[in-house]
Motif scaffolding. Structure first.
Motif, mmCIF file in Angstrom:
data_model
loop_
_atom_site.group_PDB
_atom_site.id
_atom_site.type_symbol
_atom_site.label_atom_id
_atom_site.label_comp_id
_atom_site.label_asym_id
_atom_site.label_seq_id
_atom_site.Cartn_x
_atom_site.Cartn_y
_atom_site.Cartn_z
ATOM 1 N N GLN A 1 9.100 2.557 0.649
ATOM 2 C CA GLN A 1 9.971 3.241 1.671
ATOM 3 C C GLN A 1 9.138 4.638 2.224
ATOM 4 O O GLN A 1 8.239 5.020 1.737
ATOM 5 C CB GLN A 1 11.336 3.859 0.991
ATOM 6 C CG GLN A 1 12.165 2.518 0.412
ATOM 7 C CD GLN A 1 13.192 3.184 -0.078
ATOM 8 O OE1 GLN A 1 14.182 2.491 -0.492
ATOM 9 N NE2 GLN A 1 13.386 4.660 -0.311
ATOM 10 N N PRO A 2 9.512 5.161 3.399
ATOM 11 C CA PRO A 2 8.834 6.120 4.226
ATOM 12 C C PRO A 2 8.968 7.413 3.200
ATOM 13 O O PRO A 2 7.859 7.949 3.164
ATOM 14 C CB PRO A 2 9.587 6.360 5.265
ATOM 15 C CG PRO A 2 10.208 5.008 5.747
ATOM 16 C CD PRO A 2 10.588 4.289 4.181
ATOM 17 N N ASP A 3 9.959 7.584 2.287
ATOM 18 C CA ASP A 3 10.124 8.532 1.561
ATOM 19 C C ASP A 3 9.185 8.456 0.121
ATOM 20 O O ASP A 3 9.172 9.362 -0.807
ATOM 21 C CB ASP A 3 11.412 8.829 1.064
ATOM 22 C CG ASP A 3 12.220 7.818 0.161
ATOM 23 O OD1 ASP A 3 11.298 6.860 -0.238
ATOM 24 O OD2 ASP A 3 13.285 8.188 -0.253
ATOM 25 N N GLY A 4 8.489 7.215 -0.103
ATOM 26 C CA GLY A 4 7.540 7.202 -0.968
ATOM 27 C C GLY A 4 8.191 6.335 -2.091
ATOM 28 O O GLY A 4 7.402 5.936 -3.080
ATOM 29 N N GLN A 5 9.462 6.190 -2.217
ATOM 30 C CA GLN A 5 10.010 5.571 -3.332
ATOM 31 C C GLN A 5 9.714 3.918 -3.010
ATOM 32 O O GLN A 5 9.436 3.361 -1.994
ATOM 33 C CB GLN A 5 11.656 5.681 -3.127
ATOM 34 C CG GLN A 5 11.952 6.927 -3.886
ATOM 35 C CD GLN A 5 13.445 7.111 -3.902
ATOM 36 O OE1 GLN A 5 14.298 7.100 -2.906
ATOM 37 N NE2 GLN A 5 13.740 7.520 -5.285
ATOM 38 N N LEU B 1 17.226 -6.323 -8.476
ATOM 39 C CA LEU B 1 16.542 -5.532 -7.332
ATOM 40 C C LEU B 1 16.652 -3.957 -7.860
ATOM 41 O O LEU B 1 17.782 -3.724 -8.697
ATOM 42 C CB LEU B 1 17.744 -5.424 -6.103
ATOM 43 C CG LEU B 1 17.527 -4.651 -4.990
ATOM 44 C CD1 LEU B 1 16.190 -5.047 -4.244
ATOM 45 C CD2 LEU B 1 18.593 -4.729 -3.915
ATOM 46 N N GLY B 2 15.614 -3.383 -7.641
ATOM 47 C CA GLY B 2 15.559 -1.732 -8.012
ATOM 48 C C GLY B 2 14.880 -1.001 -7.444
ATOM 49 O O GLY B 2 14.053 -1.644 -6.404
ATOM 50 N N ARG B 3 14.877 0.185 -7.678
ATOM 51 C CA ARG B 3 14.007 1.113 -6.843
ATOM 52 C C ARG B 3 13.326 1.963 -8.053
ATOM 53 O O ARG B 3 13.826 2.570 -8.805
ATOM 54 C CB ARG B 3 14.608 1.986 -6.015
ATOM 55 C CG ARG B 3 13.896 2.765 -5.162
ATOM 56 C CD ARG B 3 14.464 3.407 -3.996
ATOM 57 N NE ARG B 3 15.789 4.165 -4.288
ATOM 58 C CZ ARG B 3 16.755 4.774 -3.393
ATOM 59 N NH1 ARG B 3 16.756 4.173 -2.135
ATOM 60 N NH2 ARG B 3 17.494 5.243 -3.811
ATOM 61 N N LEU B 4 11.852 2.180 -7.636
ATOM 62 C CA LEU B 4 11.313 3.141 -8.432
ATOM 63 C C LEU B 4 10.778 4.372 -7.429
ATOM 64 O O LEU B 4 10.761 4.402 -6.248
ATOM 65 C CB LEU B 4 9.857 2.519 -8.980
ATOM 66 C CG LEU B 4 9.908 0.985 -9.681
ATOM 67 C CD1 LEU B 4 8.503 0.336 -9.593
ATOM 68 C CD2 LEU B 4 10.541 1.434 -10.925
ATOM 69 N N LEU C 1 0.758 -1.225 0.116
ATOM 70 C CA LEU C 1 0.026 -0.104 -0.108
ATOM 71 C C LEU C 1 0.736 1.256 0.109
ATOM 72 O O LEU C 1 1.993 1.304 0.774
ATOM 73 C CB LEU C 1 -0.978 -0.124 1.401
ATOM 74 C CG LEU C 1 -2.034 -0.940 1.229
ATOM 75 C CD1 LEU C 1 -2.687 -0.800 2.715
ATOM 76 C CD2 LEU C 1 -2.985 -0.747 0.202
ATOM 77 N N GLN C 2 0.472 2.177 -0.662
ATOM 78 C CA GLN C 2 1.349 3.499 -0.721
ATOM 79 C C GLN C 2 0.412 4.451 -0.018
ATOM 80 O O GLN C 2 -0.888 4.144 0.495
ATOM 81 C CB GLN C 2 1.114 4.055 -2.217
ATOM 82 C CG GLN C 2 2.115 3.491 -3.236
ATOM 83 C CD GLN C 2 2.185 4.025 -4.517
ATOM 84 O OE1 GLN C 2 1.381 4.154 -5.158
ATOM 85 N NE2 GLN C 2 3.305 4.540 -4.568
#
Length: 182
Positions: free
Chosen positions: A133-137, A160-163, A78-79
């Motif tokens: 993540q807490p910063d929304g990423q 492994l990646g980050r959006l 969940l965002q």
């Protein structure tokens, strides 16, 4: 299933699924998102729901939520805005049934279960974990070797990646791994 506080089974909670459930997330309103390999959910596993569904707090099926996917769902997250991130081994998502819109192994649903058409990062192989993540990423892990840019992913990212919150690839993050990350 669900357990009582003392660890005993809650016998009043029996939503049922006809196959594996891989992911469970409880929303702030108490509704329960489930993802897996099932094609039937609720009422002891009797209502068509293709690999993703939502239960009411009492375990009954939320009949208004039916996004559908054509392959297994392994991850649900969940965002903060209530949107729902979905990862797995599907190539269509949203629209009910087995999904109607191309989304390669990662997609986002609006809170009502409709497909968020603005989010389409894509991956070339199974997405097994999604974490906000807490910063929304958004951290994404799995079997893939390309991620981001739509379709089956356009940028090399080993497992492994980050959006960014909008679904674009965070080009500053390229940790990588030499095998599947779950």
């Amino acid at each position: 299933g669900r357990l009582n506080d003392d660890g005993s089974p809650d016998t009043s909670f029996n939503p049922g699924a006809d196959n594996t459930v891989n992911a469970v997330v409880v929303q702030s309103d108490g509704k329960i998102l489930v993802g897996g390999a099932f094609t039937m959910l609720g009422g002891g596993g009797t209502t068509p729901r293709s690999r993703i569904g939502r239960l009411n707090e009492d375990g009954s099926l939320d009949v208004d939520f039916n996004p559908g996917a054509n392959g297994p769902v392994y991850a649900v997250a969940l965002q903060p805005d209530g949107k729902i991130l979905v990862g797995g081994d599907f190539t269509t998502l949203g629209g009910g049934g087995t999904g109607s819109t191309a989304r390669y192994r990662i997609g986002r649903l609006n809170a009502d279960g409709s497909l968020d058409l603005t989010f389409n990062p894509g991956a070339n192989n199974t997405v097994r974990a999604v974490v906000v993540q807490p910063d929304g990423q958004i951290l994404v892990a799995g079997d893939f070797t390309t991620l981001g840019g739509g379709g089956t992913g356009t940028t090399p990212r080993n497992h492994l990646g980050r959006l960014n919150a909008d679904g674009t690839l965070d080009t500053s993050f390229n940790a990588g791994a030499d095998d599947t990350v779950m």
